[in-house]
Design an enzyme around this catalytic site. Sequence first.
Site, PDB file in Angstrom:
ATOM      1  N   LYS A  70      -4.753 -54.930  62.544  1.00  0.00           N
ATOM      2  CA  LYS A  70      -5.065 -55.879  62.562  1.00  0.00           C
ATOM      3  C   LYS A  70      -4.338 -56.949  62.864  1.00  0.00           C
ATOM      4  O   LYS A  70      -4.376 -58.534  63.636  1.00  0.00           O
ATOM      5  CB  LYS A  70      -5.017 -56.101  60.741  1.00  0.00           C
ATOM      6  CG  LYS A  70      -5.688 -54.686  60.304  1.00  0.00           C
ATOM      7  CD  LYS A  70      -6.315 -55.250  58.504  1.00  0.00           C
ATOM      8  CE  LYS A  70      -5.187 -55.424  58.219  1.00  0.00           C
ATOM      9  NZ  LYS A  70      -4.535 -54.006  57.869  1.00  0.00           N
ATOM     10  N   ARG A 100      10.044 -51.435  58.257  1.00  0.00           N
ATOM     11  CA  ARG A 100       9.064 -52.307  56.809  1.00  0.00           C
ATOM     12  C   ARG A 100       9.350 -50.811  55.894  1.00  0.00           C
ATOM     13  O   ARG A 100       8.984 -50.167  56.268  1.00  0.00           O
ATOM     14  CB  ARG A 100       7.774 -52.392  57.553  1.00  0.00           C
ATOM     15  CG  ARG A 100       7.567 -53.880  58.056  1.00  0.00           C
ATOM     16  CD  ARG A 100       5.893 -54.484  57.762  1.00  0.00           C
ATOM     17  NE  ARG A 100       5.849 -54.273  56.581  1.00  0.00           N
ATOM     18  CZ  ARG A 100       3.940 -54.470  56.495  1.00  0.00           C
ATOM     19  NH1 ARG A 100       3.634 -55.008  58.398  1.00  0.00           N
ATOM     20  NH2 ARG A 100       3.401 -53.779  56.208  1.00  0.00           N
ATOM     21  N   ARG A 119      -8.168 -58.897  50.411  1.00  0.00           N
ATOM     22  CA  ARG A 119      -8.483 -57.072  50.232  1.00  0.00           C
ATOM     23  C   ARG A 119      -8.743 -56.204  48.753  1.00  0.00           C
ATOM     24  O   ARG A 119      -8.675 -54.845  48.482  1.00  0.00           O
ATOM     25  CB  ARG A 119      -6.844 -56.747  49.915  1.00  0.00           C
ATOM     26  CG  ARG A 119      -6.141 -56.953  51.057  1.00  0.00           C
ATOM     27  CD  ARG A 119      -4.444 -56.577  51.065  1.00  0.00           C
ATOM     28  NE  ARG A 119      -4.043 -55.070  51.723  1.00  0.00           N
ATOM     29  CZ  ARG A 119      -3.196 -55.568  52.571  1.00  0.00           C
ATOM     30  NH1 ARG A 119      -2.895 -57.082  53.193  1.00  0.00           N
ATOM     31  NH2 ARG A 119      -3.140 -54.753  53.542  1.00  0.00           N
TER      32      ARG A 119
HETATM   33  P1  AP5 Z   1      -0.342 -53.755  63.379  1.00  0.00           P
HETATM   34  O1  AP5 Z   1      -1.140 -54.776  63.596  1.00  0.00           O
HETATM   35  O2  AP5 Z   1       0.787 -54.067  62.873  1.00  0.00           O
HETATM   36  O3  AP5 Z   1      -1.443 -53.280  62.352  1.00  0.00           O
HETATM   37  P2  AP5 Z   1      -1.685 -53.385  60.412  1.00  0.00           P
HETATM   38  O4  AP5 Z   1      -3.133 -53.744  60.692  1.00  0.00           O
HETATM   39  O5  AP5 Z   1      -1.354 -55.771  60.662  1.00  0.00           O
HETATM   40  O6  AP5 Z   1      -1.270 -52.888  59.626  1.00  0.00           O
HETATM   41  P3  AP5 Z   1       0.134 -53.325  58.270  1.00  0.00           P
HETATM   42  O7  AP5 Z   1       0.542 -52.656  57.905  1.00  0.00           O
HETATM   43  O8  AP5 Z   1       1.449 -55.054  58.205  1.00  0.00           O
HETATM   44  O9  AP5 Z   1      -1.223 -53.887  57.585  1.00  0.00           O
HETATM   45  P4  AP5 Z   1      -1.037 -53.151  55.464  1.00  0.00           P
HETATM   46  O10 AP5 Z   1      -2.002 -54.173  55.490  1.00  0.00           O
HETATM   47  O11 AP5 Z   1      -0.557 -52.934  55.258  1.00  0.00           O
HETATM   48  O12 AP5 Z   1       0.054 -55.046  55.090  1.00  0.00           O
HETATM   49  P5  AP5 Z   1       0.757 -56.090  55.294  1.00  0.00           P
HETATM   50  O13 AP5 Z   1       1.754 -56.487  56.241  1.00  0.00           O
HETATM   51  O14 AP5 Z   1      -1.029 -56.772  55.144  1.00  0.00           O
HETATM   52  O15 AP5 Z   1      -0.748 -51.939  64.018  1.00  0.00           O
HETATM   53  C1  AP5 Z   1       0.613 -51.418  63.303  1.00  0.00           C
HETATM   54  C2  AP5 Z   1       1.407 -50.073  64.270  1.00  0.00           C
HETATM   55  O16 AP5 Z   1       1.010 -50.125  65.119  1.00  0.00           O
HETATM   56  C3  AP5 Z   1       2.146 -51.377  65.055  1.00  0.00           C
HETATM   57  O17 AP5 Z   1       3.731 -50.170  65.512  1.00  0.00           O
HETATM   58  C4  AP5 Z   1       1.160 -52.022  66.377  1.00  0.00           C
HETATM   59  O18 AP5 Z   1       2.290 -51.888  67.487  1.00  0.00           O
HETATM   60  C5  AP5 Z   1       1.127 -49.984  66.487  1.00  0.00           C
HETATM   61  N1  AP5 Z   1      -0.189 -50.572  67.213  1.00  0.00           N
HETATM   62  C6  AP5 Z   1      -1.511 -51.818  66.494  1.00  0.00           C
HETATM   63  N2  AP5 Z   1      -2.303 -51.246  67.890  1.00  0.00           N
HETATM   64  C7  AP5 Z   1      -2.813 -49.818  67.879  1.00  0.00           C
HETATM   65  C8  AP5 Z   1      -3.504 -49.231  69.560  1.00  0.00           C
HETATM   66  N3  AP5 Z   1      -4.499 -49.916  69.418  1.00  0.00           N
HETATM   67  N4  AP5 Z   1      -3.133 -47.610  69.283  1.00  0.00           N
HETATM   68  C9  AP5 Z   1      -1.432 -47.374  69.584  1.00  0.00           C
HETATM   69  N5  AP5 Z   1      -1.073 -48.714  68.302  1.00  0.00           N
HETATM   70  C10 AP5 Z   1      -0.938 -49.441  68.066  1.00  0.00           C
HETATM   71  O19 AP5 Z   1       0.189 -55.874  53.821  1.00  0.00           O
HETATM   72  C11 AP5 Z   1       1.914 -55.586  53.341  1.00  0.00           C
HETATM   73  C12 AP5 Z   1       1.678 -55.548  51.544  1.00  0.00           C
HETATM   74  O20 AP5 Z   1       1.672 -56.687  51.163  1.00  0.00           O
HETATM   75  C13 AP5 Z   1       0.629 -54.602  51.082  1.00  0.00           C
HETATM   76  O21 AP5 Z   1       0.672 -53.462  50.746  1.00  0.00           O
HETATM   77  C14 AP5 Z   1       0.377 -55.587  49.608  1.00  0.00           C
HETATM   78  O22 AP5 Z   1       1.500 -54.809  48.738  1.00  0.00           O
HETATM   79  C15 AP5 Z   1       0.873 -57.333  49.761  1.00  0.00           C
HETATM   80  N6  AP5 Z   1      -0.330 -57.424  50.384  1.00  0.00           N
HETATM   81  C16 AP5 Z   1      -0.389 -58.216  51.477  1.00  0.00           C
HETATM   82  N7  AP5 Z   1      -1.889 -58.937  51.350  1.00  0.00           N
HETATM   83  C17 AP5 Z   1      -2.282 -59.262  50.425  1.00  0.00           C
HETATM   84  C18 AP5 Z   1      -3.283 -59.399  49.389  1.00  0.00           C
HETATM   85  N8  AP5 Z   1      -3.959 -60.093  49.890  1.00  0.00           N
HETATM   86  N9  AP5 Z   1      -3.618 -58.954  48.636  1.00  0.00           N
HETATM   87  C19 AP5 Z   1      -2.743 -58.231  47.703  1.00  0.00           C
HETATM   88  N10 AP5 Z   1      -1.598 -57.801  48.268  1.00  0.00           N
HETATM   89  C20 AP5 Z   1      -1.708 -57.822  49.477  1.00  0.00           C
HETATM   90 MG    MG Z   2       0.103 -56.242  59.421  1.00  0.00          MG
END
Ligand code: AP5
Ligand code: MG
Length: 214
Positions: A13, A160, A88
């Site tokens: 994402k 992370r 989410r």
């Molecule tokens: P990346 O682009 O980083 O993936 P992502 O979908 O953004 O994954 P996240 O881990 O950031 O998602 P998340 O939803 O768990 O975390 P968030 O920060 O939102 O890609 C992943 C990896 O793969 C990278 O290394 C990239 O280079 C590689 N990659 C990408 N595309 C690829 C491809 N096509 N092929 C190969 N490799 C690829 O949230 C973190 C925490 O915050 C949550 O757990 C929660 O506790 C809290 N939080 C955040 N938002 C909320 C909310 N709205 N409500 C409640 N809690 C929340």
């Molecule tokens: Mg992310």
Amino acid sequence: MKIIMLGAPGAGKGTQAKMLADQYGIPHISTGDIFRANIKAGTELGTKAKTYMDQGLLVPDELVCDLVVDRVQQEDCAKGYILDGFPRTIPQAEALDQALEALGQKIDYAVNVEVPDANIVKRMGGRRACVNCGGTYHVEYLPTKVEGICDRCGGELILRDDDKPETVQKRLNVYHAQTQPLIDYYTAKGALVEVDGTQDIQKVFDDIVEILSK
Ligand code: AP5
Ligand code: MG
């Protein structure tokens, strides 16, 4: 254009949202990045969010909704925005819809980046994130020019805290229970588009741009 990125943790994402933000000249708003910036700055919000994030749990809706609703009303969002990691939960989606309705606006697309759980666990260990701008890289799939340094802003790259394998599995479980229902929610609104997130990064991006330009 108002876009929501849907998909499991690690589906890509953030990677796609950043590319789309450059393509369309609209801001990328990641709630995860906002929380991580608050943790780094030692704010009260950061301290509260960290206890949930480190366990792989969602931060409570009340700590997220107002923050995003305020953010999307700022001036740089006038032409649109890309929401990454929000909504989410169904209550978050409803809070967003209510706020947008009051402004006479709506979400144009909810882009679901589909990646099976097995691929995700493999991806996460190689991810590196910039502590400064939230830029995301991968040691194998998307390496930086200089190891450990962000290509965009020169910031330091870290692994992370929530990317440990056991926490990733927990985040996937939370995703299936609490976030996946949003796929039906946005399908019912006619806003859902799906893309195969197992393809390489550029192909995923090209597919999304093609769908959005129709
Ligand atoms: P990346 O682009 O980083 O993936 P992502 O979908 O953004 O994954 P996240 O881990 O950031 O998602 P998340 O939803 O768990 O975390 P968030 O920060 O939102 O890609 C992943 C990896 O793969 C990278 O290394 C990239 O280079 C590689 N990659 C990408 N595309 C690829 C491809 N096509 N092929 C190969 N490799 C690829 O949230 C973190 C925490 O915050 C949550 O757990 C929660 O506790 C809290 N939080 C955040 N938002 C909320 C909310 N709205 N409500 C409640 N809690 C929340
Ligand atoms: Mg992310």
